[in-house]
Design a protein around this motif. Sequence first.
Motif, PDB file in Angstrom:
ATOM      1  N   LEU A  10       0.829  -1.200   0.000  1.00 28.47           N
ATOM      2  CA  LEU A  10       0.000   0.000   0.000  1.00 28.47           C
ATOM      3  C   LEU A  10       0.867   1.255   0.000  1.00 28.47           C
ATOM      4  CD1 LEU A  10      -2.853   1.187   0.134  1.00 28.47           C
ATOM      5  CD2 LEU A  10      -2.654   1.114   2.622  1.00 28.47           C
ATOM      6  N   ILE A  11       1.912   1.253   0.800  1.00 28.85           N
ATOM      7  CA  ILE A  11       2.823   2.396   0.851  1.00 28.85           C
ATOM      8  C   ILE A  11       3.505   2.584  -0.501  1.00 28.85           C
ATOM      9  CG2 ILE A  11       4.959   3.282   1.882  1.00 28.85           C
ATOM     10  CD1 ILE A  11       4.019   1.955   4.510  1.00 28.85           C
ATOM     11  N   LYS A  12       3.988   1.498  -1.092  1.00 29.29           N
ATOM     12  CA  LYS A  12       4.635   1.581  -2.405  1.00 29.29           C
ATOM     13  C   LYS A  12       3.664   2.103  -3.462  1.00 29.29           C
ATOM     14  CE  LYS A  12       7.964  -2.176  -1.797  1.00 29.29           C
ATOM     15  NZ  LYS A  12       8.346  -3.514  -2.275  1.00 29.29           N
ATOM     16  N   ASP A  13       2.439   1.580  -3.443  1.00 31.28           N
ATOM     17  CA  ASP A  13       1.431   2.034  -4.404  1.00 31.28           C
ATOM     18  C   ASP A  13       1.157   3.520  -4.259  1.00 31.28           C
ATOM     19  OD1 ASP A  13       1.156  -0.478  -5.476  1.00 31.28           O
ATOM     20  OD2 ASP A  13      -0.739  -0.929  -4.446  1.00 31.28           O
ATOM     21  N   PHE A  14       1.067   3.986  -3.020  1.00 30.37           N
ATOM     22  CA  PHE A  14       0.803   5.398  -2.780  1.00 30.37           C
ATOM     23  C   PHE A  14       1.949   6.270  -3.298  1.00 30.37           C
ATOM     24  CE2 PHE A  14       1.418   9.165  -0.141  1.00 30.37           C
ATOM     25  CZ  PHE A  14       0.263   9.861  -0.462  1.00 30.37           C
ATOM     26  N   ILE A  15       3.177   5.914  -2.941  1.00 28.50           N
ATOM     27  CA  ILE A  15       4.331   6.712  -3.372  1.00 28.50           C
ATOM     28  C   ILE A  15       4.420   6.733  -4.895  1.00 28.50           C
ATOM     29  CG2 ILE A  15       6.862   6.872  -3.359  1.00 28.50           C
ATOM     30  CD1 ILE A  15       6.730   5.649  -0.512  1.00 28.50           C
ATOM     31  N   TYR A  16       4.247   5.577  -5.523  1.00 31.52           N
ATOM     32  CA  TYR A  16       4.326   5.522  -6.984  1.00 31.52           C
ATOM     33  C   TYR A  16       3.197   6.327  -7.618  1.00 31.52           C
ATOM     34  CZ  TYR A  16       4.536   3.940 -11.769  1.00 31.52           C
ATOM     35  OH  TYR A  16       4.610   3.914 -13.130  1.00 31.52           O
ATOM     36  N   GLU A  22       2.665  13.252 -10.774  1.00 31.50           N
ATOM     37  CA  GLU A  22       3.612  14.329 -11.069  1.00 31.50           C
ATOM     38  C   GLU A  22       4.044  14.272 -12.532  1.00 31.50           C
ATOM     39  OE1 GLU A  22       8.081  15.849  -9.746  1.00 31.50           O
ATOM     40  OE2 GLU A  22       7.296  13.954  -8.998  1.00 31.50           O
ATOM     41  N   VAL A  23       4.382  13.084 -13.009  1.00 28.72           N
ATOM     42  CA  VAL A  23       4.817  12.932 -14.400  1.00 28.72           C
ATOM     43  C   VAL A  23       3.671  13.304 -15.345  1.00 28.72           C
ATOM     44  CG1 VAL A  23       5.510  11.257 -16.169  1.00 28.72           C
ATOM     45  CG2 VAL A  23       6.622  11.235 -13.932  1.00 28.72           C
ATOM     46  N   LEU A  24       2.469  12.821 -15.058  1.00 30.40           N
ATOM     47  CA  LEU A  24       1.324  13.089 -15.937  1.00 30.40           C
ATOM     48  C   LEU A  24       0.955  14.570 -15.956  1.00 30.40           C
ATOM     49  CD1 LEU A  24      -0.924   9.994 -15.155  1.00 30.40           C
ATOM     50  CD2 LEU A  24       0.542  10.369 -17.151  1.00 30.40           C
ATOM     51  N   LEU A  27       3.222  16.591 -18.395  1.00 24.88           N
ATOM     52  CA  LEU A  27       3.286  16.196 -19.804  1.00 24.88           C
ATOM     53  C   LEU A  27       3.189  17.408 -20.712  1.00 24.88           C
ATOM     54  CD1 LEU A  27       0.943  13.075 -20.103  1.00 24.88           C
ATOM     55  CD2 LEU A  27       3.416  13.118 -20.193  1.00 24.88           C
ATOM     56  N   ASP A  28       3.962  17.388 -21.777  1.00 33.64           N
ATOM     57  CA  ASP A  28       3.868  18.451 -22.775  1.00 33.64           C
ATOM     58  C   ASP A  28       2.716  18.201 -23.735  1.00 33.64           C
ATOM     59  OD1 ASP A  28       6.029  19.854 -21.767  1.00 33.64           O
ATOM     60  OD2 ASP A  28       7.471  18.745 -22.991  1.00 33.64           O
ATOM     61  N   GLY A  29       2.347  16.948 -23.906  1.00 36.78           N
ATOM     62  CA  GLY A  29       1.259  16.601 -24.812  1.00 36.78           C
ATOM     63  C   GLY A  29       0.332  15.598 -24.167  1.00 36.78           C
ATOM     64  N   VAL A  30      -0.472  14.958 -24.979  1.00 38.63           N
ATOM     65  CA  VAL A  30      -1.451  14.002 -24.496  1.00 38.63           C
ATOM     66  C   VAL A  30      -0.842  12.614 -24.339  1.00 38.63           C
ATOM     67  CG1 VAL A  30      -3.665  12.901 -25.021  1.00 38.63           C
ATOM     68  CG2 VAL A  30      -3.309  15.310 -25.571  1.00 38.63           C
ATOM     69  N   ARG A  37       8.029   7.724 -20.163  1.00 37.17           N
ATOM     70  CA  ARG A  37       7.990   6.311 -19.784  1.00 37.17           C
ATOM     71  C   ARG A  37       9.244   5.933 -18.995  1.00 37.17           C
ATOM     72  NH1 ARG A  37       3.752   4.554 -22.869  1.00 37.17           N
ATOM     73  NH2 ARG A  37       3.666   5.271 -24.994  1.00 37.17           N
ATOM     74  N   LYS A  38      10.371   6.445 -19.439  1.00 35.97           N
ATOM     75  CA  LYS A  38      11.641   6.159 -18.750  1.00 35.97           C
ATOM     76  C   LYS A  38      11.593   6.712 -17.324  1.00 35.97           C
ATOM     77  CE  LYS A  38      16.583   6.923 -18.983  1.00 35.97           C
ATOM     78  NZ  LYS A  38      17.653   7.740 -19.505  1.00 35.97           N
ATOM     79  N   THR A  39      11.073   7.928 -17.180  1.00 37.21           N
ATOM     80  CA  THR A  39      10.963   8.530 -15.849  1.00 37.21           C
ATOM     81  C   THR A  39      10.062   7.697 -14.949  1.00 37.21           C
ATOM     82  OG1 THR A  39      11.305  10.749 -16.754  1.00 37.21           O
ATOM     83  CG2 THR A  39      10.273  10.616 -14.584  1.00 37.21           C
ATOM     84  N   LEU A  40       8.923   7.259 -15.476  1.00 30.36           N
ATOM     85  CA  LEU A  40       8.016   6.426 -14.686  1.00 30.36           C
ATOM     86  C   LEU A  40       8.662   5.105 -14.293  1.00 30.36           C
ATOM     87  CD1 LEU A  40       4.536   6.992 -16.357  1.00 30.36           C
ATOM     88  CD2 LEU A  40       5.207   7.546 -14.015  1.00 30.36           C
ATOM     89  N   HIS A  41       9.409   4.506 -15.197  1.00 30.25           N
ATOM     90  CA  HIS A  41      10.099   3.247 -14.884  1.00 30.25           C
ATOM     91  C   HIS A  41      11.143   3.465 -13.791  1.00 30.25           C
ATOM     92  CE1 HIS A  41       8.319   0.590 -17.875  1.00 30.25           C
ATOM     93  NE2 HIS A  41       8.360   1.606 -18.721  1.00 30.25           N
TER      94      HIS A  41
END
Length: 74
Positions: A10-16, A22-24, A27-30, A37-41
């Motif tokens: 649950l803690i990991k899910d929340f942090i992620y 933040e990444v979304l 975004l510069d586009g849609v 994707r690299k940042t999210l990984h």
Amino acid sequence: MTKINLSDELIKDFIYSVYRKEVLLNLDGVVLTEDDRKTLHEKRDFVNSLSETELANIRSWIINKLKSLEDKHN
């Protein structure tokens, strides 16, 4: 205070989810670019690499904050 079960997952899910939002939001586009994707990984890998001790510290911090908020409202 009500007993709250904050599992490691649950803690990991929340942090992620915070990182993902933040990444979304930045975004510069849609569409997610390869860099997005690299940042999210990287964020996912970071969250998955948290040790049991680090997760316990995060859990303790969250519980303390919740208790503090509860005390303010009582």
